[in-house]
Write a protein that holds these residues in place. Structure first.
Motif, PDB file in Angstrom:
ATOM      1  N   LEU A  37       0.808  -1.217   0.000  1.00  0.00           N
ATOM      2  CA  LEU A  37       0.000   0.000   0.000  1.00  0.00           C
ATOM      3  C   LEU A  37       0.846   1.274   0.000  1.00  0.00           C
ATOM      4  O   LEU A  37       0.312   2.379  -0.078  1.00  0.00           O
ATOM      5  N   ALA A  38       2.158   1.125   0.080  1.00  0.00           N
ATOM      6  CA  ALA A  38       3.048   2.288   0.144  1.00  0.00           C
ATOM      7  C   ALA A  38       2.980   3.095  -1.144  1.00  0.00           C
ATOM      8  O   ALA A  38       2.861   2.539  -2.238  1.00  0.00           O
ATOM      9  N   PRO A  39       3.046   4.415  -1.034  1.00  0.00           N
ATOM     10  CA  PRO A  39       3.073   5.268  -2.226  1.00  0.00           C
ATOM     11  C   PRO A  39       4.336   5.009  -3.034  1.00  0.00           C
ATOM     12  O   PRO A  39       5.358   4.605  -2.474  1.00  0.00           O
ATOM     13  N   PRO A  40       4.279   5.244  -4.341  1.00  0.00           N
ATOM     14  CA  PRO A  40       5.493   5.069  -5.143  1.00  0.00           C
ATOM     15  C   PRO A  40       6.556   6.079  -4.735  1.00  0.00           C
ATOM     16  O   PRO A  40       6.238   7.165  -4.259  1.00  0.00           O
ATOM     17  N   SER A  41       7.806   5.707  -4.916  1.00  0.00           N
ATOM     18  CA  SER A  41       8.883   6.631  -4.555  1.00  0.00           C
ATOM     19  C   SER A  41       8.920   7.780  -5.556  1.00  0.00           C
ATOM     20  O   SER A  41       8.571   7.629  -6.722  1.00  0.00           O
ATOM     21  N   GLN A  42       9.334   8.928  -5.063  1.00  0.00           N
ATOM     22  CA  GLN A  42       9.417  10.125  -5.888  1.00  0.00           C
ATOM     23  C   GLN A  42      10.876  10.467  -6.139  1.00  0.00           C
ATOM     24  O   GLN A  42      11.669  10.540  -5.202  1.00  0.00           O
ATOM     25  N   ARG A  43      11.204  10.690  -7.371  1.00  0.00           N
ATOM     26  CA  ARG A  43      12.555  11.122  -7.710  1.00  0.00           C
ATOM     27  C   ARG A  43      12.598  12.636  -7.642  1.00  0.00           C
ATOM     28  O   ARG A  43      11.664  13.309  -8.058  1.00  0.00           O
ATOM     29  N   SER A  44      13.676  13.149  -7.152  1.00  0.00           N
ATOM     30  CA  SER A  44      13.749  14.599  -6.960  1.00  0.00           C
ATOM     31  C   SER A  44      13.766  15.360  -8.286  1.00  0.00           C
ATOM     32  O   SER A  44      13.213  16.444  -8.382  1.00  0.00           O
ATOM     33  N   GLN A  45      14.381  14.804  -9.322  1.00  0.00           N
ATOM     34  CA  GLN A  45      14.494  15.529 -10.582  1.00  0.00           C
ATOM     35  C   GLN A  45      13.219  15.493 -11.423  1.00  0.00           C
ATOM     36  O   GLN A  45      12.944  16.422 -12.163  1.00  0.00           O
ATOM     37  N   CYS A  46      12.448  14.437 -11.344  1.00  0.00           N
ATOM     38  CA  CYS A  46      11.269  14.328 -12.217  1.00  0.00           C
ATOM     39  C   CYS A  46       9.995  14.064 -11.417  1.00  0.00           C
ATOM     40  O   CYS A  46       9.090  13.399 -11.880  1.00  0.00           O
ATOM     41  N   ARG A  47       9.912  14.625 -10.243  1.00  0.00           N
ATOM     42  CA  ARG A  47       8.773  14.344  -9.372  1.00  0.00           C
ATOM     43  C   ARG A  47       7.447  14.829  -9.934  1.00  0.00           C
ATOM     44  O   ARG A  47       6.403  14.344  -9.565  1.00  0.00           O
ATOM     45  N   TYR A  48       7.461  15.804 -10.843  1.00  0.00           N
ATOM     46  CA  TYR A  48       6.208  16.301 -11.393  1.00  0.00           C
ATOM     47  C   TYR A  48       5.746  15.491 -12.598  1.00  0.00           C
ATOM     48  O   TYR A  48       4.648  15.670 -13.080  1.00  0.00           O
ATOM     49  N   PHE A  49       6.590  14.584 -13.100  1.00  0.00           N
ATOM     50  CA  PHE A  49       6.177  13.747 -14.212  1.00  0.00           C
ATOM     51  C   PHE A  49       5.345  12.551 -13.755  1.00  0.00           C
ATOM     52  O   PHE A  49       4.582  12.008 -14.521  1.00  0.00           O
ATOM     53  N   ASN A  50       5.504  12.122 -12.525  1.00  0.00           N
ATOM     54  CA  ASN A  50       4.724  10.988 -12.058  1.00  0.00           C
ATOM     55  C   ASN A  50       3.732  11.382 -10.964  1.00  0.00           C
ATOM     56  O   ASN A  50       3.416  10.605 -10.088  1.00  0.00           O
ATOM     57  N   VAL A  51       3.257  12.612 -11.053  1.00  0.00           N
ATOM     58  CA  VAL A  51       2.234  13.093 -10.117  1.00  0.00           C
ATOM     59  C   VAL A  51       0.981  12.229 -10.231  1.00  0.00           C
ATOM     60  O   VAL A  51       0.351  11.901  -9.226  1.00  0.00           O
ATOM     61  N   GLU A  52       0.646  11.838 -11.454  1.00  0.00           N
ATOM     62  CA  GLU A  52      -0.564  11.030 -11.663  1.00  0.00           C
ATOM     63  C   GLU A  52      -0.550   9.749 -10.842  1.00  0.00           C
ATOM     64  O   GLU A  52      -1.570   9.364 -10.283  1.00  0.00           O
ATOM     65  N   LYS A  53       0.609   9.102 -10.783  1.00  0.00           N
ATOM     66  CA  LYS A  53       0.705   7.845 -10.030  1.00  0.00           C
ATOM     67  C   LYS A  53       0.399   8.058  -8.545  1.00  0.00           C
ATOM     68  O   LYS A  53      -0.311   7.266  -7.941  1.00  0.00           O
ATOM     69  N   LEU A  54       0.950   9.127  -7.992  1.00  0.00           N
ATOM     70  CA  LEU A  54       0.705   9.422  -6.580  1.00  0.00           C
ATOM     71  C   LEU A  54      -0.765   9.727  -6.319  1.00  0.00           C
ATOM     72  O   LEU A  54      -1.360   9.230  -5.363  1.00  0.00           O
ATOM     73  N   LEU A  55      -1.348  10.573  -7.169  1.00  0.00           N
ATOM     74  CA  LEU A  55      -2.741  10.957  -6.982  1.00  0.00           C
ATOM     75  C   LEU A  55      -3.678   9.777  -7.187  1.00  0.00           C
ATOM     76  O   LEU A  55      -4.647   9.602  -6.434  1.00  0.00           O
ATOM     77  N   GLU A  56      -3.367   8.962  -8.177  1.00  0.00           N
ATOM     78  CA  GLU A  56      -4.189   7.770  -8.446  1.00  0.00           C
ATOM     79  C   GLU A  56      -4.127   6.798  -7.271  1.00  0.00           C
ATOM     80  O   GLU A  56      -5.137   6.271  -6.824  1.00  0.00           O
ATOM     81  N   ARG A  57      -2.937   6.566  -6.739  1.00  0.00           N
ATOM     82  CA  ARG A  57      -2.757   5.670  -5.605  1.00  0.00           C
ATOM     83  C   ARG A  57      -3.550   6.175  -4.400  1.00  0.00           C
ATOM     84  O   ARG A  57      -4.251   5.432  -3.733  1.00  0.00           O
ATOM     85  N   ALA A  58      -3.450   7.473  -4.128  1.00  0.00           N
ATOM     86  CA  ALA A  58      -4.160   8.065  -2.985  1.00  0.00           C
ATOM     87  C   ALA A  58      -5.674   7.927  -3.155  1.00  0.00           C
ATOM     88  O   ALA A  58      -6.382   7.536  -2.221  1.00  0.00           O
ATOM     89  N   ASN A  59      -6.175   8.226  -4.355  1.00  0.00           N
ATOM     90  CA  ASN A  59      -7.613   8.086  -4.610  1.00  0.00           C
ATOM     91  C   ASN A  59      -8.076   6.647  -4.464  1.00  0.00           C
ATOM     92  O   ASN A  59      -9.129   6.377  -3.898  1.00  0.00           O
ATOM     93  N   ASN A  60      -7.287   5.724  -4.989  1.00  0.00           N
ATOM     94  CA  ASN A  60      -7.653   4.306  -4.883  1.00  0.00           C
ATOM     95  C   ASN A  60      -7.712   3.853  -3.429  1.00  0.00           C
ATOM     96  O   ASN A  60      -8.610   3.115  -3.039  1.00  0.00           O
ATOM     97  N   LEU A  61      -6.742   4.281  -2.636  1.00  0.00           N
ATOM     98  CA  LEU A  61      -6.738   3.894  -1.225  1.00  0.00           C
ATOM     99  C   LEU A  61      -7.926   4.483  -0.477  1.00  0.00           C
ATOM    100  O   LEU A  61      -8.549   3.815   0.348  1.00  0.00           O
TER     101      LEU A  61
END
Length: 123
Positions: A37-61
């Protein structure tokens, strides 16, 4: 357009708090029975490219029924699981309204990016 997304989210203290909570949650859930259930890790250089994954995971949970999670972790009593979920993921509820706003910002940005890529800039 990614700059628009980055500017909008970077300027939001609520979003920055959300990212910090995600990082903290990831560390707390590592090597536990709830690690999936842990959120995906965020890379410091491209953290805004995988915003969708974080938001999707949070909504699903937030929208997952407890019985689905109970089936995924059958070796834990449902009441104990419920307590652990509240303890480890209860913080997500305070971001529920913001998640939908951020999702709309991301969708709008991606739509504009696609439009510019296909049609270019014109009057």
């Amino acid at each position: 357009m990614a700059l628009l997304l980055k500017h909008e989210l970077h300027g939001s203290s609520k979003y920055q708090s959300f990212i910090q909570q995600c990082s903290q949650c990831r560390k707390q859930l590592q090597q536990t029975e709830l690690s999936f259930l842990a959120p995906p890790s965020q890379r410091s250089q491209c953290r805004y490219f995988n915003v969708e994954k974080l938001l999707e995971r949070a909504n699903n949970l937030l929208n997952s029924p407890l019985d689905v999670l109970t089936n995924l972790v059958p070796n834990i009593e449902p009441e104990i699981l419920k307590t652990k979920l509240k303890q480890k993921l209860g913080w997500l509820a305070s971001y529920q309204d913001s998640l939908s706003n951020w999702k709309q910002i991301v969708q709008m940005t991606r739509t504009v990016e696609a439009q510019i890529k296909l049609e270019g800039l014109n009057q």
